[in-house]
Design an enzyme around this catalytic site. Structure first.
Site, PDB file in Angstrom:
ATOM      1  N   ALA A  63       0.873  -1.175   0.000  1.00 18.62           N
ATOM      2  CA  ALA A  63       0.000   0.000   0.000  1.00 18.62           C
ATOM      3  C   ALA A  63       0.906   1.219   0.000  1.00 18.62           C
ATOM      4  O   ALA A  63       2.079   1.129   0.381  1.00 18.62           O
ATOM      5  CB  ALA A  63      -0.871  -0.013   1.251  1.00 18.62           C
ATOM      6  N   GLY A 108       0.806  -5.058   0.868  1.00 20.71           N
ATOM      7  CA  GLY A 108      -0.378  -5.095   0.018  1.00 20.71           C
ATOM      8  C   GLY A 108      -0.106  -5.674  -1.364  1.00 20.71           C
ATOM      9  O   GLY A 108      -1.020  -6.194  -2.008  1.00 20.71           O
ATOM     10  N   GLU A 131       4.846  -5.268   7.034  1.00 22.22           N
ATOM     11  CA  GLU A 131       4.062  -4.236   7.740  1.00 22.22           C
ATOM     12  C   GLU A 131       4.534  -4.021   9.177  1.00 22.22           C
ATOM     13  O   GLU A 131       4.449  -2.911   9.694  1.00 22.22           O
ATOM     14  CB  GLU A 131       2.570  -4.600   7.726  1.00 22.22           C
ATOM     15  CG  GLU A 131       1.878  -4.349   6.388  1.00 22.22           C
ATOM     16  CD  GLU A 131       1.906  -5.536   5.454  1.00 22.22           C
ATOM     17  OE1 GLU A 131       2.735  -6.455   5.665  1.00 22.22           O
ATOM     18  OE2 GLU A 131       1.109  -5.551   4.505  1.00 22.22           O
TER      19      GLU A 131
HETATM   20  N1  CO8 Z   1       4.605   3.286  -0.482  1.00 20.97           N
HETATM   21  C1  CO8 Z   1       5.017   4.509  -0.896  1.00 20.97           C
HETATM   22  N2  CO8 Z   1       6.223   4.736  -1.473  1.00 20.97           N
HETATM   23  C2  CO8 Z   1       7.040   3.673  -1.627  1.00 20.97           C
HETATM   24  C3  CO8 Z   1       6.670   2.372  -1.208  1.00 20.97           C
HETATM   25  C4  CO8 Z   1       5.393   2.210  -0.615  1.00 20.97           C
HETATM   26  N3  CO8 Z   1       4.934   1.020  -0.213  1.00 20.97           N
HETATM   27  N4  CO8 Z   1       7.696   1.549  -1.486  1.00 20.97           N
HETATM   28  C5  CO8 Z   1       8.654   2.280  -2.050  1.00 20.97           C
HETATM   29  N5  CO8 Z   1       8.252   3.560  -2.150  1.00 20.97           N
HETATM   30  C6  CO8 Z   1       9.008   4.699  -2.697  1.00 20.97           C
HETATM   31  C7  CO8 Z   1      10.138   5.091  -1.760  1.00 20.97           C
HETATM   32  O1  CO8 Z   1       9.662   5.944  -0.729  1.00 20.97           O
HETATM   33  C8  CO8 Z   1      11.081   5.773  -2.721  1.00 20.97           C
HETATM   34  O2  CO8 Z   1      10.611   7.075  -2.941  1.00 20.97           O
HETATM   35  P1  CO8 Z   1      11.650   8.325  -2.924  1.00 20.97           P
HETATM   36  O3  CO8 Z   1      12.523   8.063  -4.131  1.00 20.97           O
HETATM   37  O4  CO8 Z   1      10.757   9.499  -3.067  1.00 20.97           O
HETATM   38  O5  CO8 Z   1      12.421   8.239  -1.627  1.00 20.97           O
HETATM   39  C9  CO8 Z   1      10.897   4.986  -4.016  1.00 20.97           C
HETATM   40  O6  CO8 Z   1       9.650   4.293  -3.906  1.00 20.97           O
HETATM   41  C10 CO8 Z   1      11.981   3.956  -4.236  1.00 20.97           C
HETATM   42  O7  CO8 Z   1      12.068   3.156  -3.066  1.00 20.97           O
HETATM   43  P2  CO8 Z   1      13.434   2.934  -2.266  1.00 20.97           P
HETATM   44  O8  CO8 Z   1      14.348   4.102  -2.448  1.00 20.97           O
HETATM   45  O9  CO8 Z   1      13.062   2.560  -0.875  1.00 20.97           O
HETATM   46  O10 CO8 Z   1      14.021   1.681  -3.068  1.00 20.97           O
HETATM   47  P3  CO8 Z   1      15.024   0.577  -2.525  1.00 20.97           P
HETATM   48  O11 CO8 Z   1      15.449  -0.210  -3.710  1.00 20.97           O
HETATM   49  O12 CO8 Z   1      16.054   1.159  -1.639  1.00 20.97           O
HETATM   50  O13 CO8 Z   1      14.098  -0.372  -1.590  1.00 20.97           O
HETATM   51  C11 CO8 Z   1      12.106  -1.604  -1.057  1.00 20.97           C
HETATM   52  C12 CO8 Z   1      13.051  -1.104  -2.168  1.00 20.97           C
HETATM   53  C13 CO8 Z   1      12.831  -2.628  -0.177  1.00 20.97           C
HETATM   54  C14 CO8 Z   1      10.911  -2.258  -1.724  1.00 20.97           C
HETATM   55  C15 CO8 Z   1      11.664  -0.411  -0.179  1.00 20.97           C
HETATM   56  O14 CO8 Z   1      11.170   0.614  -1.032  1.00 20.97           O
HETATM   57  C16 CO8 Z   1      10.595  -0.727   0.814  1.00 20.97           C
HETATM   58  O15 CO8 Z   1      10.865  -1.317   1.847  1.00 20.97           O
HETATM   59  N6  CO8 Z   1       9.335  -0.313   0.500  1.00 20.97           N
HETATM   60  C17 CO8 Z   1       8.238  -0.471   1.440  1.00 20.97           C
HETATM   61  C18 CO8 Z   1       7.759  -1.879   1.502  1.00 20.97           C
HETATM   62  C19 CO8 Z   1       6.646  -1.999   2.525  1.00 20.97           C
HETATM   63  O16 CO8 Z   1       6.827  -1.746   3.698  1.00 20.97           O
HETATM   64  N7  CO8 Z   1       5.448  -2.399   2.057  1.00 20.97           N
HETATM   65  C20 CO8 Z   1       4.300  -2.512   2.919  1.00 20.97           C
HETATM   66  C21 CO8 Z   1       3.542  -1.216   2.956  1.00 20.97           C
HETATM   67  S1  CO8 Z   1       2.195  -1.220   4.106  1.00 20.97           S
HETATM   68  C22 CO8 Z   1       1.052  -2.183   3.347  1.00 20.97           C
HETATM   69  O17 CO8 Z   1       1.225  -2.679   2.275  1.00 20.97           O
HETATM   70  C23 CO8 Z   1      -0.234  -2.376   4.097  1.00 20.97           C
HETATM   71  C24 CO8 Z   1      -1.241  -3.084   3.271  1.00 20.97           C
HETATM   72  C25 CO8 Z   1      -2.585  -3.114   3.930  1.00 20.97           C
HETATM   73  C26 CO8 Z   1      -3.319  -1.795   3.841  1.00 20.97           C
HETATM   74  C27 CO8 Z   1      -4.623  -1.907   4.540  1.00 20.97           C
HETATM   75  C28 CO8 Z   1      -5.587  -0.754   4.427  1.00 20.97           C
HETATM   76  C29 CO8 Z   1      -5.192   0.617   4.356  1.00 20.97           C
END
Ligand code: CO8
Length: 257
Positions: A63, A108, A131
């Site tokens: 998400a 998500g 999460e």
């Molecule tokens: N949401 C928003 N932005 C994101 C997300 C995300 N899930 N994932 C990555 N991005 C953005 C980063 O913020 C970054 O943006 P910026 O360049 O502006 O800083 C850009 O994408 C590139 O990401 P990274 O620089 O972090 O890239 P890396 O190669 O260093 O890392 C990863 C890649 C490991 C995938 C890392 O981006 C990461 O850990 N992302 C988050 C993963 C995560 O925690 N996912 C779970 C999110 S919560 C969720 O899914 C809940 C679901 C249920 C919702 C229920 C109802 C509301």
């Protein structure tokens, strides 16, 4: 569609495309998905669906975390419920739905893939429910579907550690059906499998999907408990700390508050 590329042929290919956020699902993307999936279900000329992510890095990285930080408790509950309904619509689609996971399928994004009937992954794909790193839990049915696919013990380990696993590990535990060495082969394989399914009787395929799904009740306490807990956790200091840490690119320091 702003965040999806959709190609309608007999097989509809939906590509999630928000490269600035690694294809993370914001509310707008979820709404677009709902529209396209409904259209696929209702149109008799669409016979099956393949879902993938744009680019070479991510299927869907979860998400949209930045959007989650703006939600009130009630809005978080409503969003979790509406996401669960959209994923349930995918799960119950009477036509085959294949997730072609081409990179990160986290949170998500993993939950989205798990709602599809079949998951294929390219070698570079990574799966996980991270999460807990944000002080929340999966809210789009992940606590239920991961346990269904890999068993309760492994599901609890993955959801509590937030560990990311490789495509091969995902295959070994039954989360993924097949792994391909390249992304080009991934879409070819998805096409090959769905084409094979489409040669069978469509009524029989719909009946298989319905019968298998009927064995896994959606109207159980699990999905509701998950969305209630998701909403409650968005009000905690841990959630503020976890999401701030993600945005500031540092490790969180949780206090259990
Ligand atoms: N949401 C928003 N932005 C994101 C997300 C995300 N899930 N994932 C990555 N991005 C953005 C980063 O913020 C970054 O943006 P910026 O360049 O502006 O800083 C850009 O994408 C590139 O990401 P990274 O620089 O972090 O890239 P890396 O190669 O260093 O890392 C990863 C890649 C490991 C995938 C890392 O981006 C990461 O850990 N992302 C988050 C993963 C995560 O925690 N996912 C779970 C999110 S919560 C969720 O899914 C809940 C679901 C249920 C919702 C229920 C109802 C509301």
């Amino acid at each position: 569609m702003k965040n999806l590329t959709v190609v309608f042929k007999p097989i509809c290919t939906i590509t999630i495309s928000r490269p600035q956020a690694l294809n993370a699902l914001n509310q707008e993307t979820l709404a677009e998905l709902k529209t396209v999936i409904s259209e696929c279900i209702n149109r008799s000329d669409i016979k099956g669906i393949i879902i993938t992510g744009s680019g070479e890095k991510a299927f869907v990285a979860g998400a949209d975390i930045k959007e989650l930080t703006q939600l009130s408790k009630d809005a978080a509950f409503a969003l979790a419920q509406s996401g669960q309904q959209i994923f349930k619509m995918i799960e119950d689609c009477p036509k085959p739905v294949i997730a072609a996971v081409n990179g990160f399928a986290l949170g998500g994004g993993c939950e989205f893939a798990m709602a599809c009937h079949i998951r294929l992954a390219s070698e570079n794909a990574k799966f996980g429910l991270p999460e807990v790193n944000l002080g929340i839990l999966p809210g789009y049915g992940g606590t239920q579907r991961l346990a269904q696919l890999v068993g309760r013990g492994k599901a609890l380990e993955l959801a509590m550690t937030g560990d990311m696993i490789s495509a091969q590990e995902a295959k070994e535990m039954g989360l993924v059906n097949h792994v391909t060495s390249t992304q080009a082969e991934l879409l070819e394989l998805a096409d090959k499998i769905i084409t094979k399914i489409l040669k069978k009787g469509p009524l029989a395929i719909a009946a298989v999907i319905k019968s298998v799904n009927t064995g896994y009740q959606f109207a159980n306490e699990g999905y509701r408990t998950e969305s209630e807990n998701f909403a409650a956790l968005t009000t905690t200091k841990d959630f503020t700390e976890g999401t701030s840490a993600f945005i500031e690119k540092r490790n969180p320091n949780f206090k259990g508050e």
